[in-house]
Design a protein around this motif. Structure first.
Motif, PDB file in Angstrom:
ATOM      1  N   HIS A   1     130.580   5.345 101.503  1.00 10.69           N
ATOM      2  CA  HIS A   1     129.697   5.234 100.347  1.00 10.69           C
ATOM      3  C   HIS A   1     128.477   6.136 100.477  1.00 10.69           C
ATOM      4  O   HIS A   1     128.041   6.735  99.488  1.00 10.69           O
ATOM      5  CB  HIS A   1     129.211   3.792 100.171  1.00 10.69           C
ATOM      6  CG  HIS A   1     130.112   2.946  99.352  1.00 10.69           C
ATOM      7  ND1 HIS A   1     130.533   3.279  98.099  1.00 10.69           N
ATOM      8  CD2 HIS A   1     130.678   1.737  99.605  1.00 10.69           C
ATOM      9  CE1 HIS A   1     131.303   2.336  97.615  1.00 10.69           C
ATOM     10  NE2 HIS A   1     131.416   1.387  98.521  1.00 10.69           N
TER      11      HIS A   1
ATOM     12  N   GLU B   1     129.414   9.619  99.611  1.00 10.90           N
ATOM     13  CA  GLU B   1     129.694   9.693  98.174  1.00 10.90           C
ATOM     14  C   GLU B   1     128.399   9.671  97.358  1.00 10.90           C
ATOM     15  O   GLU B   1     128.219  10.475  96.435  1.00 10.90           O
ATOM     16  CB  GLU B   1     130.569   8.514  97.767  1.00 10.90           C
ATOM     17  CG  GLU B   1     130.853   8.430  96.289  1.00 10.90           C
ATOM     18  CD  GLU B   1     131.585   7.160  95.910  1.00 10.90           C
ATOM     19  OE1 GLU B   1     131.912   7.039  94.719  1.00 10.90           O
ATOM     20  OE2 GLU B   1     131.813   6.285  96.778  1.00 10.90           O
ATOM     21  N   LYS B   2     127.474   8.778  97.704  1.00 11.41           N
ATOM     22  CA  LYS B   2     126.233   8.661  96.942  1.00 11.41           C
ATOM     23  C   LYS B   2     125.324   9.868  97.162  1.00 11.41           C
ATOM     24  O   LYS B   2     124.639  10.317  96.238  1.00 11.41           O
ATOM     25  CB  LYS B   2     125.490   7.371  97.300  1.00 11.41           C
ATOM     26  CG  LYS B   2     126.285   6.104  97.059  1.00 11.41           C
ATOM     27  CD  LYS B   2     126.884   6.031  95.675  1.00 11.41           C
ATOM     28  CE  LYS B   2     127.736   4.794  95.547  1.00 11.41           C
ATOM     29  NZ  LYS B   2     128.595   4.773  94.390  1.00 11.41           N
TER      30      LYS B   2
ATOM     31  N   MET C   1     126.750  12.526  94.995  1.00 13.22           N
ATOM     32  CA  MET C   1     126.375  12.258  93.606  1.00 13.22           C
ATOM     33  C   MET C   1     124.913  12.629  93.354  1.00 13.22           C
ATOM     34  O   MET C   1     124.578  13.178  92.301  1.00 13.22           O
ATOM     35  CB  MET C   1     126.598  10.777  93.269  1.00 13.22           C
ATOM     36  CG  MET C   1     128.047  10.373  93.166  1.00 13.22           C
ATOM     37  SD  MET C   1     128.287   8.590  92.966  1.00 13.22           S
ATOM     38  CE  MET C   1     127.603   8.333  91.349  1.00 13.22           C
ATOM     39  N   LEU C   2     124.050  12.340  94.316  1.00 16.56           N
ATOM     40  CA  LEU C   2     122.636  12.683  94.190  1.00 16.56           C
ATOM     41  C   LEU C   2     122.448  14.192  94.101  1.00 16.56           C
ATOM     42  O   LEU C   2     121.694  14.686  93.260  1.00 16.56           O
ATOM     43  CB  LEU C   2     121.847  12.109  95.370  1.00 16.56           C
ATOM     44  CG  LEU C   2     120.346  12.341  95.384  1.00 16.56           C
ATOM     45  CD1 LEU C   2     119.692  11.637  94.200  1.00 16.56           C
ATOM     46  CD2 LEU C   2     119.765  11.831  96.691  1.00 16.56           C
TER      47      LEU C   2
ATOM     48  N   THR D   1     124.519  13.237  89.411  1.00 19.05           N
ATOM     49  CA  THR D   1     125.273  12.207  88.691  1.00 19.05           C
ATOM     50  C   THR D   1     124.947  10.796  89.171  1.00 19.05           C
ATOM     51  O   THR D   1     125.608   9.845  88.770  1.00 19.05           O
ATOM     52  CB  THR D   1     126.785  12.455  88.832  1.00 19.05           C
ATOM     53  OG1 THR D   1     127.141  12.440  90.218  1.00 19.05           O
ATOM     54  CG2 THR D   1     127.190  13.776  88.203  1.00 19.05           C
ATOM     55  N   LEU D   2     123.947  10.649  89.999  1.00 19.31           N
ATOM     56  CA  LEU D   2     123.553   9.327  90.508  1.00 19.31           C
ATOM     57  C   LEU D   2     122.597   8.698  89.495  1.00 19.31           C
ATOM     58  O   LEU D   2     121.383   8.822  89.598  1.00 19.31           O
ATOM     59  CB  LEU D   2     122.881   9.462  91.874  1.00 19.31           C
ATOM     60  CG  LEU D   2     122.580   8.165  92.607  1.00 19.31           C
ATOM     61  CD1 LEU D   2     123.862   7.565  93.155  1.00 19.31           C
ATOM     62  CD2 LEU D   2     121.610   8.400  93.735  1.00 19.31           C
TER      63      LEU D   2
ATOM     64  N   ASP E   1     124.779   2.336  91.672  1.00 19.10           N
ATOM     65  CA  ASP E   1     124.927   3.465  92.584  1.00 19.10           C
ATOM     66  C   ASP E   1     123.625   3.721  93.351  1.00 19.10           C
ATOM     67  O   ASP E   1     123.655   4.018  94.550  1.00 19.10           O
ATOM     68  CB  ASP E   1     125.342   4.725  91.829  1.00 19.10           C
ATOM     69  CG  ASP E   1     126.760   4.641  91.297  1.00 19.10           C
ATOM     70  OD1 ASP E   1     127.575   3.895  91.880  1.00 19.10           O
ATOM     71  OD2 ASP E   1     127.051   5.311  90.287  1.00 19.10           O
ATOM     72  N   ILE E   2     122.499   3.603  92.673  1.00 18.55           N
ATOM     73  CA  ILE E   2     121.204   3.795  93.328  1.00 18.55           C
ATOM     74  C   ILE E   2     120.983   2.700  94.364  1.00 18.55           C
ATOM     75  O   ILE E   2     120.553   2.964  95.490  1.00 18.55           O
ATOM     76  CB  ILE E   2     120.076   3.831  92.288  1.00 18.55           C
ATOM     77  CG1 ILE E   2     120.246   5.060  91.391  1.00 18.55           C
ATOM     78  CG2 ILE E   2     118.710   3.834  92.959  1.00 18.55           C
ATOM     79  CD1 ILE E   2     119.362   5.054  90.165  1.00 18.55           C
TER      80      ILE E   2
ATOM     81  N   ASP F   1     123.327   1.043  95.909  1.00 20.34           N
ATOM     82  CA  ASP F   1     124.280   1.336  96.980  1.00 20.34           C
ATOM     83  C   ASP F   1     123.716   2.378  97.948  1.00 20.34           C
ATOM     84  O   ASP F   1     123.828   2.236  99.167  1.00 20.34           O
ATOM     85  CB  ASP F   1     125.580   1.854  96.375  1.00 20.34           C
ATOM     86  CG  ASP F   1     126.794   1.100  96.854  1.00 20.34           C
ATOM     87  OD1 ASP F   1     126.627   0.093  97.543  1.00 20.34           O
ATOM     88  OD2 ASP F   1     127.908   1.544  96.530  1.00 20.34           O
ATOM     89  N   LEU F   2     123.120   3.428  97.405  1.00 19.91           N
ATOM     90  CA  LEU F   2     122.519   4.464  98.246  1.00 19.91           C
ATOM     91  C   LEU F   2     121.402   3.874  99.100  1.00 19.91           C
ATOM     92  O   LEU F   2     121.334   4.128 100.303  1.00 19.91           O
ATOM     93  CB  LEU F   2     121.981   5.609  97.391  1.00 19.91           C
ATOM     94  CG  LEU F   2     121.199   6.689  98.136  1.00 19.91           C
ATOM     95  CD1 LEU F   2     122.100   7.422  99.121  1.00 19.91           C
ATOM     96  CD2 LEU F   2     120.573   7.663  97.161  1.00 19.91           C
TER      97      LEU F   2
END
Length: 73
Positions: free
Chosen positions: A29, A32-33, A36-37, A41-42, A47-48, A50-51
Motif C-alpha cells: 500500500h 501504491e499510495k 498515486m501521490l 491521483t491521491l 487513500d490519504i 491509508d498513506l
C-alpha cells in the motif's frame, strides 16, 4: 515528545516494517499510495488515510532516531 523516547526500538522497527510492506500482493500500500501521490491521483480521503497510516511508524522511527542519535536526548 518524551513519549517517543519511551517507545521501544524493536516494536517500532517491526511495526514500521510490517506496515510499510503490508499487504505484499500485488504491491505494498505504501508504494501504491506514494505512486498515486507522485502522479497526482491521491485524492480520496481513504487513500490519504491509508498513506498516513502506513507511513506513521516510519515517521516515528525517523523522529526517534533523530532525537536519540543526532540530538543526543
Amino acid at each position: 515528545m518524551m513519549w517517543i523516547d519511551q517507545l521501544d526500538w524493536p516494536i517500532l522497527l517491526i511495526a514500521g516494517f510490517f506496515l510499510a510492506v503490508a499487504p505484499m500482493q500485488p504491491e505494498p500500500h505504501l508504494v501504491e499510495k506514494l505512486r498515486m501521490l507522485s502522479e497526482g491521483t491521491l485524492v480520496k480521503p481513504l487513500d490519504i488515510f491509508d498513506l498516513l497510516m502506513h507511513s506513521a511508524p516510519l515517521a516515528l522511527i525517523a523522529i526517534k532516531a533523530t532525537r536519540q542519535f543526532v540530538l543526543g536526548q
